[in-house]
Design a protein around this motif. Structure first.
Motif, PDB file in Angstrom:
ATOM      1  N   LEU A 134       0.860  -1.183   0.000  1.00 39.56           N
ATOM      2  CA  LEU A 134       0.000   0.000   0.000  1.00 39.56           C
ATOM      3  C   LEU A 134       0.893   1.229   0.000  1.00 39.56           C
ATOM      4  CD1 LEU A 134      -1.313  -2.372   1.838  1.00 39.56           C
ATOM      5  CD2 LEU A 134      -2.936  -0.624   2.549  1.00 39.56           C
ATOM      6  N   ASP A 135       0.619   2.179  -0.868  1.00 37.40           N
ATOM      7  CA  ASP A 135       1.421   3.402  -0.949  1.00 37.40           C
ATOM      8  C   ASP A 135       0.481   4.596  -1.062  1.00 37.40           C
ATOM      9  OD1 ASP A 135       4.443   4.418  -1.764  1.00 37.40           O
ATOM     10  OD2 ASP A 135       2.871   5.616  -2.693  1.00 37.40           O
ATOM     11  N   ILE A 136       0.564   5.515  -0.102  1.00 34.78           N
ATOM     12  CA  ILE A 136      -0.304   6.699  -0.074  1.00 34.78           C
ATOM     13  C   ILE A 136       0.497   7.922  -0.493  1.00 34.78           C
ATOM     14  CG2 ILE A 136      -1.765   8.201   1.333  1.00 34.78           C
ATOM     15  CD1 ILE A 136      -2.145   5.814   3.234  1.00 34.78           C
ATOM     16  N   GLY A 137       0.126   8.515  -1.617  1.00 42.95           N
ATOM     17  CA  GLY A 137       0.747   9.747  -2.064  1.00 42.95           C
ATOM     18  C   GLY A 137      -0.173  10.934  -1.835  1.00 42.95           C
ATOM     19  N   GLY A 138       0.236  12.084  -2.355  1.00 41.84           N
ATOM     20  CA  GLY A 138      -0.595  13.275  -2.217  1.00 41.84           C
ATOM     21  C   GLY A 138      -1.829  13.220  -3.097  1.00 41.84           C
ATOM     22  N   GLY A 139      -1.674  12.620  -4.293  1.00 40.30           N
ATOM     23  CA  GLY A 139      -2.789  12.590  -5.225  1.00 40.30           C
ATOM     24  C   GLY A 139      -3.410  11.240  -5.439  1.00 40.30           C
ATOM     25  N   SER A 140      -2.682  10.163  -5.110  1.00 41.16           N
ATOM     26  CA  SER A 140      -3.204   8.831  -5.417  1.00 41.16           C
ATOM     27  C   SER A 140      -2.797   7.802  -4.373  1.00 41.16           C
ATOM     28  CB  SER A 140      -2.728   8.390  -6.807  1.00 41.16           C
ATOM     29  OG  SER A 140      -1.311   8.323  -6.855  1.00 41.16           O
ATOM     30  N   LEU A 141      -3.512   6.693  -4.407  1.00 44.46           N
ATOM     31  CA  LEU A 141      -3.239   5.530  -3.563  1.00 44.46           C
ATOM     32  C   LEU A 141      -2.927   4.364  -4.487  1.00 44.46           C
ATOM     33  CD1 LEU A 141      -3.454   3.707  -0.938  1.00 44.46           C
ATOM     34  CD2 LEU A 141      -5.903   3.545  -1.471  1.00 44.46           C
ATOM     35  N   GLU A 142      -1.781   3.715  -4.280  1.00 39.41           N
ATOM     36  CA  GLU A 142      -1.414   2.555  -5.080  1.00 39.41           C
ATOM     37  C   GLU A 142      -1.516   1.286  -4.237  1.00 39.41           C
ATOM     38  OE1 GLU A 142      -0.954   5.580  -7.417  1.00 39.41           O
ATOM     39  OE2 GLU A 142       0.445   5.569  -5.728  1.00 39.41           O
ATOM     40  N   LEU A 143      -2.142   0.267  -4.806  1.00 38.85           N
ATOM     41  CA  LEU A 143      -2.318  -1.022  -4.143  1.00 38.85           C
ATOM     42  C   LEU A 143      -1.829  -2.121  -5.082  1.00 38.85           C
ATOM     43  CD1 LEU A 143      -5.988  -0.477  -2.880  1.00 38.85           C
ATOM     44  CD2 LEU A 143      -3.905  -0.194  -1.529  1.00 38.85           C
ATOM     45  N   THR A 144      -0.937  -2.976  -4.610  1.00 40.65           N
ATOM     46  CA  THR A 144      -0.376  -4.032  -5.453  1.00 40.65           C
ATOM     47  C   THR A 144      -0.228  -5.321  -4.658  1.00 40.65           C
ATOM     48  OG1 THR A 144       1.818  -3.116  -4.918  1.00 40.65           O
ATOM     49  CG2 THR A 144       0.907  -2.606  -7.090  1.00 40.65           C
ATOM     50  N   ILE A 145      -0.266  -6.454  -5.377  1.00 37.78           N
ATOM     51  CA  ILE A 145      -0.031  -7.746  -4.733  1.00 37.78           C
ATOM     52  C   ILE A 145       0.619  -8.685  -5.743  1.00 37.78           C
ATOM     53  CG2 ILE A 145      -2.319  -8.705  -5.321  1.00 37.78           C
ATOM     54  CD1 ILE A 145      -2.226 -10.100  -2.539  1.00 37.78           C
ATOM     55  N   GLY A 146       1.501  -9.554  -5.243  1.00 39.74           N
ATOM     56  CA  GLY A 146       2.120 -10.527  -6.127  1.00 39.74           C
ATOM     57  C   GLY A 146       3.208 -11.321  -5.441  1.00 39.74           C
ATOM     58  N   GLY A 147       3.601 -12.420  -6.098  1.00 39.22           N
ATOM     59  CA  GLY A 147       4.644 -13.269  -5.560  1.00 39.22           C
ATOM     60  C   GLY A 147       5.968 -13.101  -6.265  1.00 39.22           C
ATOM     61  N   ASP A 148       5.983 -12.305  -7.336  1.00 38.25           N
ATOM     62  CA  ASP A 148       7.205 -12.085  -8.104  1.00 38.25           C
ATOM     63  C   ASP A 148       7.649 -10.627  -7.973  1.00 38.25           C
ATOM     64  OD1 ASP A 148       7.316 -14.736  -9.042  1.00 38.25           O
ATOM     65  OD2 ASP A 148       5.847 -14.269 -10.588  1.00 38.25           O
ATOM     66  N   GLU A 149       8.500 -10.170  -8.893  1.00 37.49           N
ATOM     67  CA  GLU A 149       8.946  -8.775  -8.851  1.00 37.49           C
ATOM     68  C   GLU A 149       7.939  -7.844  -9.507  1.00 37.49           C
ATOM     69  OE1 GLU A 149      12.963  -8.374 -10.315  1.00 37.49           O
ATOM     70  OE2 GLU A 149      13.728  -8.873  -8.316  1.00 37.49           O
TER      71      GLU A 149
END
Length: 317
Positions: A134-149
């Motif tokens: 989970l990454d919270i920026g000033g303008g957006s929120l990024e959500l990612t999941i995975g077992g690799d790079e």
């Protein structure tokens, strides 16, 4: 090779200078920041104002000079949400290029999410298993999941701390009702993204990146920055709920007095905490680890992976 990474975000412009080589740990040499609040320098048509454009141009010019005097062989310059979403993005980018000679790459939200995930994976390694970030920026929120790079699912949502502060929490302190309504709205906005992330499989490790998560963790008892970047830091959902009840009753000036909270981010702290809380609730997470690496490190690592002196391959908008 010495690299400069120039990050034009919604709140700040940040220049990170590192010594790096392929297969090695990027070693930070210097870090320079300037608070621009680009997202606040927008007119009612969603265009970056002339004052905002002037400030961005002069800052990029100054930081490019710092990179040169620091001995950087290359400057990787990019912009995220504020520039990406501006109606006059192309015009502002052209002005910066013409005045400074710096070509700002505008990262798509998905690129931003994927590059941040790469940095997190490299920090924790393969032994971490499946990672949810989970990454919270000033303008957006990024959500990612995975077992690799490269994550299996990557979302970039317009749920940044600065954006929601402007749209929802203009009072100082914000009213109790506004906080409650924003909580409900965030829950609704996160239903579908959370469903897709959960369908990808249960994570072995949940991680939070960004200054917002670091500040929230510090305020709930994590070690200060002076303890070093390798000290384990976590944020719990119970600690976050208690923190929100406390900081939502404070003015931004009072929040700026708290340890780990900078004056330029104190106004956005409540919105950031509510976004973190809603994300953890939607994804059924009780505890997240705080990762010191994020987007800038992801860009450096991808650059090294594509060989020194090669082109950085990201999609742009």
């Amino acid at each position: 090779m010495r690299l400069g990474v120039l990050d034009v975000g919604s709140n700040t412009v940040h220049l990170l200078v590192v010594d790096a080589h392929r297969g090695g740990h990027p070693m930070p040499m210097s870090s320079t920041k300037s608070v621009l609040r680009l997202s606040e320098n927008m007119d009612d048509k969603g265009r970056i104002t002339r004052d905002g454009s002037d400030l961005l141009t002069s800052t990029v010019d100054e930081f490019a000079s710092i990179a040169t005097t620091s001995g950087c062989g290359e400057l990787m310059a990019f912009a995220t949400s504020a520039v990406r979403d501006a109606e006059n993005s192309d015009e502002v980018l052209a002005r910066v290029r013409d005045k400074t000679g710096v070509e700002l790459e505008v990262l798509s939200g998905e690129d931003e999410a994927r590059l941040t995930f790469l940095a997190v994976r490299r920090w924790y390694g393969w032994s971490a298993g499946r990672i949810l970030n989970l990454d919270i920026g000033g303008g957006s929120l990024e959500l990612t999941i995975g077992g690799d790079e490269d994550p299996e699912v990557a979302h970039s949502l317009q749920l940044g701390a600065g954006r929601l502060t402007r749209d929802w929490l203009q009072g100082d302190p914000p009213g109790k009702r506004r906080v409650s309504v924003l909580r409900d709205w965030l829950d609704a906005e996160l239903v579908e993204p959370a469903k897709e992330l959960k369908a990808a499989g249960k994570p072995d490790l949940a991680v939070g990146t960004s200054k917002t998560f670091r500040s929230l963790a510090r305020l709930t008892g994590a070690a200060p920055s002076g303890a070093g970047i390798r000290v384990k830091r976590t944020l719990t959902s119970s600690g976050l709920r208690q923190l929100i009840a406390f900081i939502s009753r404070m003015t931004s000036a009072d929040r700026a007095e708290l340890e780990g909270v900078s004056a330029d981010r104190s106004q956005q702290l409540v919105a950031g905490a509510l976004i973190a809380e809603a994300s953890m609730r939607a994804l059924s997470i009780d505890t997240i680890d705080i990762c010191p690496w994020a987007l800038r490190e992801g860009l450096i690592l991808r650059k090294l992976d594509t060989e020194m002196g090669g082109d950085l391959v990201v999609s742009t908008t």
